[in-house]
Design a protein around this motif. Structure first.
Motif, PDB file in Angstrom:
ATOM      1  N   GLY A 107       0.820  -1.211   0.000  1.00 40.75           N
ATOM      2  CA  GLY A 107       0.000   0.000   0.000  1.00 40.75           C
ATOM      3  C   GLY A 107       0.854   1.262   0.000  1.00 40.75           C
ATOM      4  O   GLY A 107       0.599   2.201  -0.758  1.00 40.75           O
ATOM      5  N   PHE A 108       1.892   1.274   0.839  1.00 40.91           N
ATOM      6  CA  PHE A 108       2.755   2.454   0.906  1.00 40.91           C
ATOM      7  C   PHE A 108       3.584   2.630  -0.363  1.00 40.91           C
ATOM      8  O   PHE A 108       3.807   3.753  -0.805  1.00 40.91           O
ATOM      9  N   ASP A 109       4.029   1.530  -0.956  1.00 42.37           N
ATOM     10  CA  ASP A 109       4.782   1.605  -2.213  1.00 42.37           C
ATOM     11  C   ASP A 109       3.939   2.198  -3.331  1.00 42.37           C
ATOM     12  O   ASP A 109       4.365   3.099  -4.044  1.00 42.37           O
ATOM     13  N   PHE A 110       2.736   1.645  -3.498  1.00 44.30           N
ATOM     14  CA  PHE A 110       1.882   2.112  -4.585  1.00 44.30           C
ATOM     15  C   PHE A 110       1.506   3.575  -4.369  1.00 44.30           C
ATOM     16  O   PHE A 110       1.561   4.382  -5.293  1.00 44.30           O
ATOM     17  N   LEU A 111       1.161   3.915  -3.141  1.00 48.59           N
ATOM     18  CA  LEU A 111       0.808   5.291  -2.810  1.00 48.59           C
ATOM     19  C   LEU A 111       1.971   6.239  -3.115  1.00 48.59           C
ATOM     20  O   LEU A 111       1.791   7.281  -3.744  1.00 48.59           O
ATOM     21  N   GLY A 112       3.171   5.856  -2.704  1.00 45.92           N
ATOM     22  CA  GLY A 112       4.342   6.701  -2.913  1.00 45.92           C
ATOM     23  C   GLY A 112       4.589   7.022  -4.366  1.00 45.92           C
ATOM     24  O   GLY A 112       4.954   8.151  -4.713  1.00 45.92           O
ATOM     25  N   MET A 113       4.364   6.062  -5.247  1.00 45.43           N
ATOM     26  CA  MET A 113       4.643   6.286  -6.662  1.00 45.43           C
ATOM     27  C   MET A 113       3.563   7.115  -7.349  1.00 45.43           C
ATOM     28  O   MET A 113       3.734   7.524  -8.489  1.00 45.43           O
ATOM     29  N   GLN A 114       2.463   7.387  -6.652  1.00 39.64           N
ATOM     30  CA  GLN A 114       1.419   8.220  -7.245  1.00 39.64           C
ATOM     31  C   GLN A 114       1.632   9.706  -6.954  1.00 39.64           C
ATOM     32  O   GLN A 114       1.014  10.559  -7.566  1.00 39.64           O
ATOM     33  N   PHE A 115       2.507   9.994  -6.014  1.00 44.10           N
ATOM     34  CA  PHE A 115       2.808  11.383  -5.694  1.00 44.10           C
ATOM     35  C   PHE A 115       3.757  11.968  -6.734  1.00 44.10           C
ATOM     36  O   PHE A 115       4.543  11.257  -7.345  1.00 44.10           O
ATOM     37  N   LEU A 154       8.644   9.819   1.998  1.00 41.75           N
ATOM     38  CA  LEU A 154       8.015   9.511   3.282  1.00 41.75           C
ATOM     39  C   LEU A 154       7.304   8.160   3.196  1.00 41.75           C
ATOM     40  O   LEU A 154       7.420   7.321   4.099  1.00 41.75           O
ATOM     41  N   SER A 155       6.605   7.922   2.090  1.00 39.82           N
ATOM     42  CA  SER A 155       5.956   6.622   1.876  1.00 39.82           C
ATOM     43  C   SER A 155       6.992   5.504   1.810  1.00 39.82           C
ATOM     44  O   SER A 155       6.780   4.406   2.340  1.00 39.82           O
ATOM     45  N   ARG A 176      12.569   7.845 -11.783  1.00 37.92           N
ATOM     46  CA  ARG A 176      11.560   6.790 -11.964  1.00 37.92           C
ATOM     47  C   ARG A 176      12.064   5.670 -12.880  1.00 37.92           C
ATOM     48  O   ARG A 176      11.839   4.498 -12.622  1.00 37.92           O
ATOM     49  N   ARG A 177      12.760   6.025 -13.955  1.00 35.74           N
ATOM     50  CA  ARG A 177      13.277   5.007 -14.891  1.00 35.74           C
ATOM     51  C   ARG A 177      14.269   4.066 -14.196  1.00 35.74           C
ATOM     52  O   ARG A 177      14.195   2.847 -14.353  1.00 35.74           O
ATOM     53  N   GLY A 209       6.132  -6.110  -7.810  1.00 39.99           N
ATOM     54  CA  GLY A 209       5.415  -5.986  -9.079  1.00 39.99           C
ATOM     55  C   GLY A 209       4.410  -4.845  -9.024  1.00 39.99           C
ATOM     56  O   GLY A 209       4.275  -4.067  -9.979  1.00 39.99           O
ATOM     57  N   ASN A 210       3.728  -4.725  -7.902  1.00 38.48           N
ATOM     58  CA  ASN A 210       2.792  -3.626  -7.688  1.00 38.48           C
ATOM     59  C   ASN A 210       3.531  -2.285  -7.682  1.00 38.48           C
ATOM     60  O   ASN A 210       3.068  -1.296  -8.249  1.00 38.48           O
ATOM     61  N   PHE A 211       4.711  -2.272  -7.046  1.00 37.84           N
ATOM     62  CA  PHE A 211       5.518  -1.055  -7.010  1.00 37.84           C
ATOM     63  C   PHE A 211       5.934  -0.661  -8.426  1.00 37.84           C
ATOM     64  O   PHE A 211       5.849   0.510  -8.806  1.00 37.84           O
ATOM     65  N   LEU A 212       6.367  -1.644  -9.202  1.00 35.29           N
ATOM     66  CA  LEU A 212       6.759  -1.387 -10.592  1.00 35.29           C
ATOM     67  C   LEU A 212       5.566  -0.850 -11.385  1.00 35.29           C
ATOM     68  O   LEU A 212       5.685   0.139 -12.112  1.00 35.29           O
ATOM     69  N   LEU A 213       4.411  -1.475 -11.216  1.00 38.32           N
ATOM     70  CA  LEU A 213       3.204  -1.014 -11.898  1.00 38.32           C
ATOM     71  C   LEU A 213       2.844   0.403 -11.459  1.00 38.32           C
ATOM     72  O   LEU A 213       2.521   1.257 -12.292  1.00 38.32           O
TER      73      LEU A 213
END
Length: 172
Positions: free
Chosen positions: A21-29, A37-38, A124-125, A151-155
């Motif tokens: 959850g924290f990984d996916f959230l972090g990459m949306q910022f 912070l995430s 990001r790359r 995989g979720n983090f990569l996505l």
């Protein structure tokens, strides 16, 4: 290979669920400080996950990632990059047990180089490449949630990259 579903294994997989959850959230910022912070929270959970699986090299490497993310929250100064590359290498030297410890080390180094980039696109790359190696590592050590989380983090990174760098450029 017989999989041992011990309490440690189950707890490690639960920690990875929260980290996801924290990984996916972090990459949306789009804000660097919010991203890191995430990552501090996520990496803390991931480090504990590796220790629960008995993967000391990975646990220590990710523990130092927590410290690295705290530094990245404040700075992209390359002197910190070199310091963390040295620390990462020393951790590998002193904790190396299995050949595939080299995979998480390499993934971590690439990810780390991305962390200290002021250019958000390049950050990001590089993180995508490093994450891909960490997915391979988690598959080898049989951490199903590790594979799913990374995989979720990569996505999430790909989606964030698209939202912030491809879609926003095409709408300008």
């Amino acid at each position: 290979m017989m999989i041992d579903f011990t309490l440690s294994f189950i707890l490690s997989q639960i920690l990875m669920l929260f980290a996801m959850g924290f990984d996916f959230l972090g990459m949306q910022f789009n804000n660097r400080k919010s991203i890191y912070l995430s990552f501090v929270i996520s990496a803390s959970l991931i480090s504990a996950h590796y220790f629960l699986l008995g993967k000391v090299a990975a646990g220590i490497i990710v523990f130092f990632a927590v410290l690295r993310f705290i530094v990245c929250y404040f700075s992209t100064n390359k002197k910190y990059l070199y310091l963390f590359l040295i620390i990462n290498t020393l951790v590998l030297i002193f904790t190396y047990v299995e050949m595939y410890d080299l995979i998480i080390y390499a993934g971590s180094c690439i990810f780390m180089i991305g962390n200290f980039q002021a250019n958000h696109k390049l950050m990001r790359r590089l993180m995508m490449v490093g994450t891909s190696l960490i997915i391979v590592y988690n598959a080898i050590i049989f951490s199903p949630m590790g594979v799913i989380v990374e995989g979720n983090f990569l996505l999430g990174n790909i989606i964030g990259y698209y939202r912030h760098h491809i879609r926003s450029n095409s709408s300008k």
